[in-house]
Write a protein that holds these residues in place. Structure first.
Motif, PDB file in Angstrom:
ATOM      1  N   ASP A  95       1.605   9.056  -6.431  1.00 51.73           N
ATOM      2  CA  ASP A  95       2.149  10.416  -6.368  1.00 51.73           C
ATOM      3  C   ASP A  95       3.164  10.659  -7.489  1.00 51.73           C
ATOM      4  O   ASP A  95       3.144  11.702  -8.137  1.00 51.73           O
ATOM      5  CB  ASP A  95       2.826  10.676  -5.016  1.00 51.73           C
ATOM      6  CG  ASP A  95       1.829  10.788  -3.876  1.00 51.73           C
ATOM      7  OD1 ASP A  95       0.629  11.015  -4.147  1.00 51.73           O
ATOM      8  OD2 ASP A  95       2.252  10.641  -2.717  1.00 51.73           O
ATOM      9  N   ILE A  96       4.042   9.705  -7.717  1.00 50.72           N
ATOM     10  CA  ILE A  96       5.084   9.831  -8.745  1.00 50.72           C
ATOM     11  C   ILE A  96       4.451   9.887 -10.132  1.00 50.72           C
ATOM     12  O   ILE A  96       4.897  10.629 -11.001  1.00 50.72           O
ATOM     13  CB  ILE A  96       6.089   8.659  -8.648  1.00 50.72           C
ATOM     14  CG1 ILE A  96       6.847   8.703  -7.329  1.00 50.72           C
ATOM     15  CG2 ILE A  96       7.045   8.642  -9.826  1.00 50.72           C
ATOM     16  CD1 ILE A  96       7.671   9.944  -7.110  1.00 50.72           C
ATOM     17  N   GLU A  97       3.405   9.107 -10.329  1.00 49.63           N
ATOM     18  CA  GLU A  97       2.749   9.036 -11.634  1.00 49.63           C
ATOM     19  C   GLU A  97       2.189  10.400 -12.056  1.00 49.63           C
ATOM     20  O   GLU A  97       2.114  10.708 -13.243  1.00 49.63           O
ATOM     21  CB  GLU A  97       1.627   7.991 -11.591  1.00 49.63           C
ATOM     22  CG  GLU A  97       0.994   7.716 -12.919  1.00 49.63           C
ATOM     23  CD  GLU A  97      -0.134   6.713 -12.817  1.00 49.63           C
ATOM     24  OE1 GLU A  97      -0.317   5.972 -13.776  1.00 49.63           O
ATOM     25  OE2 GLU A  97      -0.823   6.677 -11.780  1.00 49.63           O
ATOM     26  N   LYS A  98       1.836  11.229 -11.087  1.00 46.87           N
ATOM     27  CA  LYS A  98       1.260  12.541 -11.383  1.00 46.87           C
ATOM     28  C   LYS A  98       2.311  13.569 -11.808  1.00 46.87           C
ATOM     29  O   LYS A  98       1.970  14.617 -12.336  1.00 46.87           O
ATOM     30  CB  LYS A  98       0.515  13.076 -10.159  1.00 46.87           C
ATOM     31  CG  LYS A  98      -0.691  12.261  -9.774  1.00 46.87           C
ATOM     32  CD  LYS A  98      -1.273  12.751  -8.468  1.00 46.87           C
ATOM     33  CE  LYS A  98      -2.275  11.764  -7.914  1.00 46.87           C
ATOM     34  NZ  LYS A  98      -2.621  12.044  -6.531  1.00 46.87           N
ATOM     35  N   LEU A  99       3.585  13.276 -11.547  1.00 39.09           N
ATOM     36  CA  LEU A  99       4.641  14.232 -11.868  1.00 39.09           C
ATOM     37  C   LEU A  99       4.793  14.408 -13.374  1.00 39.09           C
ATOM     38  O   LEU A  99       4.710  13.445 -14.132  1.00 39.09           O
ATOM     39  CB  LEU A  99       5.981  13.763 -11.299  1.00 39.09           C
ATOM     40  CG  LEU A  99       6.147  13.752  -9.786  1.00 39.09           C
ATOM     41  CD1 LEU A  99       7.512  13.181  -9.423  1.00 39.09           C
ATOM     42  CD2 LEU A  99       5.983  15.133  -9.202  1.00 39.09           C
ATOM     43  N   GLU A 100       5.051  15.648 -13.775  1.00 41.96           N
ATOM     44  CA  GLU A 100       5.414  15.908 -15.164  1.00 41.96           C
ATOM     45  C   GLU A 100       6.753  15.226 -15.430  1.00 41.96           C
ATOM     46  O   GLU A 100       7.561  15.045 -14.507  1.00 41.96           O
ATOM     47  CB  GLU A 100       5.533  17.415 -15.407  1.00 41.96           C
ATOM     48  CG  GLU A 100       4.219  18.169 -15.255  1.00 41.96           C
ATOM     49  CD  GLU A 100       3.219  17.820 -16.340  1.00 41.96           C
ATOM     50  OE1 GLU A 100       3.659  17.539 -17.482  1.00 41.96           O
ATOM     51  OE2 GLU A 100       2.011  17.812 -16.055  1.00 41.96           O
ATOM     52  N   THR A 101       7.009  14.884 -16.663  1.00 41.27           N
ATOM     53  CA  THR A 101       8.240  14.169 -17.009  1.00 41.27           C
ATOM     54  C   THR A 101       9.484  14.933 -16.566  1.00 41.27           C
ATOM     55  O   THR A 101      10.422  14.341 -16.023  1.00 41.27           O
ATOM     56  CB  THR A 101       8.289  13.867 -18.518  1.00 41.27           C
ATOM     57  OG1 THR A 101       7.168  13.027 -18.843  1.00 41.27           O
ATOM     58  CG2 THR A 101       9.568  13.146 -18.905  1.00 41.27           C
ATOM     59  N   GLU A 159       0.838  -1.210   0.000  1.00 31.60           N
ATOM     60  CA  GLU A 159       0.000   0.000   0.000  1.00 31.60           C
ATOM     61  C   GLU A 159       0.866   1.251   0.000  1.00 31.60           C
ATOM     62  O   GLU A 159       0.587   2.214  -0.707  1.00 31.60           O
ATOM     63  CB  GLU A 159      -0.925   0.019   1.229  1.00 31.60           C
ATOM     64  CG  GLU A 159      -2.139  -0.873   1.116  1.00 31.60           C
ATOM     65  CD  GLU A 159      -3.240  -0.279   0.253  1.00 31.60           C
ATOM     66  OE1 GLU A 159      -3.061   0.789  -0.364  1.00 31.60           O
ATOM     67  OE2 GLU A 159      -4.310  -0.910   0.183  1.00 31.60           O
ATOM     68  N   LEU A 160       1.931   1.259   0.798  1.00 30.90           N
ATOM     69  CA  LEU A 160       2.847   2.395   0.843  1.00 30.90           C
ATOM     70  C   LEU A 160       3.487   2.623  -0.526  1.00 30.90           C
ATOM     71  O   LEU A 160       3.547   3.755  -1.021  1.00 30.90           O
ATOM     72  CB  LEU A 160       3.922   2.162   1.905  1.00 30.90           C
ATOM     73  CG  LEU A 160       4.948   3.279   2.091  1.00 30.90           C
ATOM     74  CD1 LEU A 160       4.280   4.546   2.615  1.00 30.90           C
ATOM     75  CD2 LEU A 160       6.037   2.824   3.054  1.00 30.90           C
ATOM     76  N   LEU A 161       3.938   1.545  -1.151  1.00 26.20           N
ATOM     77  CA  LEU A 161       4.567   1.656  -2.471  1.00 26.20           C
ATOM     78  C   LEU A 161       3.583   2.109  -3.531  1.00 26.20           C
ATOM     79  O   LEU A 161       3.924   2.919  -4.400  1.00 26.20           O
ATOM     80  CB  LEU A 161       5.205   0.320  -2.869  1.00 26.20           C
ATOM     81  CG  LEU A 161       6.428  -0.098  -2.067  1.00 26.20           C
ATOM     82  CD1 LEU A 161       6.841  -1.525  -2.412  1.00 26.20           C
ATOM     83  CD2 LEU A 161       7.583   0.868  -2.291  1.00 26.20           C
TER      84      LEU A 161
END
Length: 196
Positions: A148-154, A140-142
């Motif tokens: 969260d990381i997936e939402k970051l712009e490249t 769940e933590l991962l």
């Protein structure tokens, strides 16, 4: 194979790695050929370059489409289907990670949740359930971190990846800042030692 030596070496290696990642070798090779191709390719092009049957190419393309890793691209004046990979390698990696998460992580989380909701029948099941709870919490933590990381712009993602071990230093600085009086990490007054 009907490929230059450098390309053939990459395609052969990618096919070998594909079999270790859970896709068949031919699917890995088809993807590798599409990835390095200068233009979109049709099934006939893939048959010619890889020296495999048309049916293997068709099945491989269907599998790659199910993973959202290839795209059809129309070619003016040609009725055949042409395929290509996304140009942005970060988009490819994001798609691959997301598909693997859907196929492997999400079902595991569902199974763990179901087992954790059951009442243990004995000490052995109770012990097992405690271990499963640890596993569930880690996954769940991962997955929350991944969301969260997936939402970051490249560009931001590249910056984050470039930090490497410097992230630990940033966390140390954060810990020092929040340990200051008035910082968010300060303990409530009732738990601070009496200096009286």
């Amino acid at each position: 194979m009907n490929l230059p030596p450098l390309c053939e070496a990459f395609v052969l290696h990618f096919g070998e790695m594909g079999s270790r990642w859970g896709v068949n070798r031919t699917v890995g090779q088809i993807y590798a050929v599409l990835f390095i191709a200068e233009t979109a390719l049709c099934a006939d092009d893939l048959v010619d370059r890889l020296g495999i049957s048309r049916s293997n190419v068709s099945m491989g393309l269907k599998e790659l489409q199910s993973w959202n890793l290839v795209r059809q691209r129309p070619v003016a004046g040609d009725r055949r289907d042409f395929f290509t990979t996304p140009d942005d390698i970060y988009s490819i990696v994001r798609t691959l990670v997301n598909e693997r998460k859907k196929r492997e992580i999400d079902p595991t989380l569902s199974m763990l949740r179901e087992l954790l909701m059951q009442t243990p029948a004995n000490a052995q099941e109770q012990h097992a359930q405690a271990r499963l709870k640890d596993m569930h919490e880690l996954i769940e933590l991962l997955t929350a971190w991944y969301a969260d990381i997936e939402k970051l712009e490249t560009d931001r993602l590249i910056q984050l990846l470039s930090l490497g071990s410097k992230v630990a230093k940033i966390l140390e600085v954060k810990d020092r800042i929040f340990a200051l009086p008035g910082g968010k990490g300060r303990q409530p007054l009732s738990s601070t030692p009496n200096r009286g």
